[in-house]
Design an enzyme around this catalytic site. Structure first.
Site, PDB file in Angstrom:
ATOM      1  N   HIS A 125      47.326  43.165  68.515  1.00  9.17           N
ATOM      2  CA  HIS A 125      46.713  43.687  69.747  1.00  9.17           C
ATOM      3  C   HIS A 125      45.284  43.172  69.945  1.00  9.17           C
ATOM      4  CE1 HIS A 125      50.211  46.039  69.423  1.00  9.17           C
ATOM      5  NE2 HIS A 125      49.715  47.185  69.050  1.00  9.17           N
ATOM      6  N   HIS A 178      56.041  57.883  64.397  1.00 11.67           N
ATOM      7  CA  HIS A 178      55.383  57.176  65.496  1.00 11.67           C
ATOM      8  C   HIS A 178      56.369  56.153  66.054  1.00 11.67           C
ATOM      9  CE1 HIS A 178      52.547  55.136  67.929  1.00 11.67           C
ATOM     10  NE2 HIS A 178      51.992  54.336  67.035  1.00 11.67           N
ATOM     11  N   GLU A 203      55.837  53.434  67.984  1.00  4.36           N
ATOM     12  CA  GLU A 203      55.435  52.045  68.188  1.00  4.36           C
ATOM     13  C   GLU A 203      56.341  51.128  67.351  1.00  4.36           C
ATOM     14  OE1 GLU A 203      51.178  49.673  68.696  1.00  4.36           O
ATOM     15  OE2 GLU A 203      51.254  51.568  67.603  1.00  4.36           O
ATOM     16  N   ASP A 247      56.206  48.600  65.441  1.00  2.00           N
ATOM     17  CA  ASP A 247      55.937  48.206  64.053  1.00  2.00           C
ATOM     18  C   ASP A 247      56.275  49.331  63.080  1.00  2.00           C
ATOM     19  OD1 ASP A 247      53.714  49.434  65.352  1.00  2.00           O
ATOM     20  OD2 ASP A 247      52.410  48.900  63.679  1.00  2.00           O
ATOM     21  N   HIS A 253      47.209  57.318  66.992  1.00  6.38           N
ATOM     22  CA  HIS A 253      46.473  56.861  68.159  1.00  6.38           C
ATOM     23  C   HIS A 253      47.328  56.780  69.430  1.00  6.38           C
ATOM     24  CE1 HIS A 253      47.878  52.472  67.905  1.00  6.38           C
ATOM     25  NE2 HIS A 253      48.508  53.111  66.967  1.00  6.38           N
ATOM     26  N   ASP A 265      49.376  56.400  61.055  1.00 12.17           N
ATOM     27  CA  ASP A 265      48.314  55.395  61.178  1.00 12.17           C
ATOM     28  C   ASP A 265      46.993  55.835  60.552  1.00 12.17           C
ATOM     29  OD1 ASP A 265      49.436  53.101  62.400  1.00 12.17           O
ATOM     30  OD2 ASP A 265      49.590  54.176  64.291  1.00 12.17           O
ATOM     31  N   TYR A 267      40.179  48.808  60.119  1.00 10.95           N
ATOM     32  CA  TYR A 267      41.328  49.419  60.787  1.00 10.95           C
ATOM     33  C   TYR A 267      40.882  50.604  61.636  1.00 10.95           C
ATOM     34  CZ  TYR A 267      46.059  51.291  61.349  1.00 10.95           C
ATOM     35  OH  TYR A 267      47.232  51.756  61.872  1.00 10.95           O
ATOM     36  N   HIS A 274      50.533  51.637  57.102  1.00 12.14           N
ATOM     37  CA  HIS A 274      50.104  50.263  56.825  1.00 12.14           C
ATOM     38  C   HIS A 274      49.189  50.267  55.608  1.00 12.14           C
ATOM     39  CE1 HIS A 274      51.609  48.879  60.724  1.00 12.14           C
ATOM     40  NE2 HIS A 274      50.945  49.865  61.310  1.00 12.14           N
TER      41      HIS A 274
END
Length: 390
Positions: A24, A78, A80, A82, A144, A163, A191, A222
């Protein structure tokens, strides 16, 4: 591809993305990991999955522990891609597995990505028995995305933190006790600055909730897993969410004929004279995401641009757009720039910084053509005076 044992009956089964270099617009020079966790209990449970291209790597790691067909529960903290990208793939093997996500936003987002897979929405404080273990779900909206939640598992006292507390950091060692810890802290800071910083208020609330839990392990989505250094990462997040400043000043600029660069060094001299530690970033050589990590905690930011075709330089405009989306506190700013015949850029930089929650230390500084030694000395003196009166 072997699973990595975290504790008895709990395994890391994610994937390592050694080659990721951009996320991103955030430069991920150390790559990343997509963390998924397998819990062996009466109900075999998979917590999160991986980015879709890494689905076979995850499946191989799961298969090193159990037959994937035995998975009964998939928790999506989450939506998203990934984090969730391999859910449809895993369901091809675990045909009877039920997918749990945050009530409302989580179910909505997963449905938008993958269609109606009969997701089960869970609310704040709701629990799910796995057998000897219990998961408790806590929504953390806007840390987020609106759908974010964390899952806390007892009696192991493991926080699957999504995250929060993560890093884009590819490394074979999975635990904080085995990796390059200094690098892990650097990547955790970067991060937070580039992913989480805009949502500091929401993160502070989530952090307060985390501190009430008897956490023994933090498993983020992550990067590395926190076991022995939980206090340190919680303390760092406490400082970052509180928008605490250090004694630094960040100077960001682009330059065509070195005039704006000379002005940057004159401002640097003033910061040094005031006992601050300036860091200079020429946008020809520095990435926005690296600058943001330092700008996050700096007390002052100075941004300079020459005037090009009645505008600031495109690199400076790009940085200021990135900065506006991420800046989490009201630091003081200086806008500066040089010009030949137009001179619009210093005011444009000033307006952009003012629109980014920052407060001006002084009026915009402008110089025409090549600055003289006397002009540069005056810049240092003027900035020094503004710092003393601040």
């Amino acid at each position: 591809m072997e699973a990595v044992k975290i504790s008895e009956g709990v395994y890391w089964v994610g994937a390592i993305d050694w080659n990721l270099r951009n996320f991103h617009g955030y430069e991920t020079e150390k790559g990343s990991t997509y963390n998924a966790y397998l819990v062996i209990d009466e109900k075999i449970t998979l917590i999160d999955t991986v980015k879709e291209p890494f689905k076979e790597e995850m499946l191989e790691r799961i298969s090193s522990v159990i037959d994937p067909a035995r998975i009964e529960i998939i928790v999506s903290n989450h939506a998203e891609p990934d984090h969730s990208g391999a859910i449809p793939y895993i369901l091809q093997y675990a045909k009877n597995a039920k997918v749990y996500a945050a009530f409302g936003a989580g179910v909505k987002d997963l449905t938008a990505y993958y269609g109606d897979l009969a997701y089960i929405g869970v609310k704040n404080g709701e629990t799910l028995s796995l057998g000897k273990r219990t998961l408790t779900f806590v929504p953390t909206p806007m840390v987020h995305w609106p759908d974010n939640m964390v899952s806390f598992m007892t009696p192991d006292n493991i926080l699957f933190s999504n995250d929060a507390f993560g890093q884009h950091y590819a490394t074979d060692p999975r635990l904080d006790t085995e990796c390059d810890l200094a690098e892990a802290y650097i990547q955790a800071r970067k991060y937070y600055a580039n992913i989480v910083q805009p949502y500091g208020m929401q993160t502070a609330k989530a952090l307060a909730a985390c501190k009430t839990l008897p956490i023994q392990t933090i498993c983020p989505s992550h990067g590395i897993i926190w076991t022995k250094h939980i206090h340190d990462i919680l303390a760092m997040y406490g400082s970052w969410t509180s928008n605490e400043y250090d004694d630094s000043a960040v100077i960001v600029y682009d330059t065509m004929w070195h005039s704006t660069e000379a002005m940057a060094h004159a401002i640097e001299s003033a910061f040094i004279g005031a006992g601050l530690k300036p860091k200079l970033y020429n946008l020809h050589f520095s990435h926005n995401s690296d600058i943001i990590a330092d700008a996050m905690t700096s007390r002052y930011i100075a941004v300079g641009s020459p005037t090009l075709n009645n505008n600031m330089m495109p690199s400076v405009s790009s940085f200021l757009t990135y900065f506006k989306g991420l800046n989490g506190n009201k630091k003081k700013f200086i806008a500066f720039g040089s010009y030949g015949w137009g001179g619009q850029s210093p005011d444009q930089v000033y307006e952009a910084l003012a629109a980014s929650k920052c407060e001006p230390l002084m009026p915009a500084i402008r110089l025409a053509y090549k600055p003289s030694a006397e002009q540069l000395k005056k810049i240092t003196e003027d900035v020094s005076s503004a710092l003393k009166s601040n």
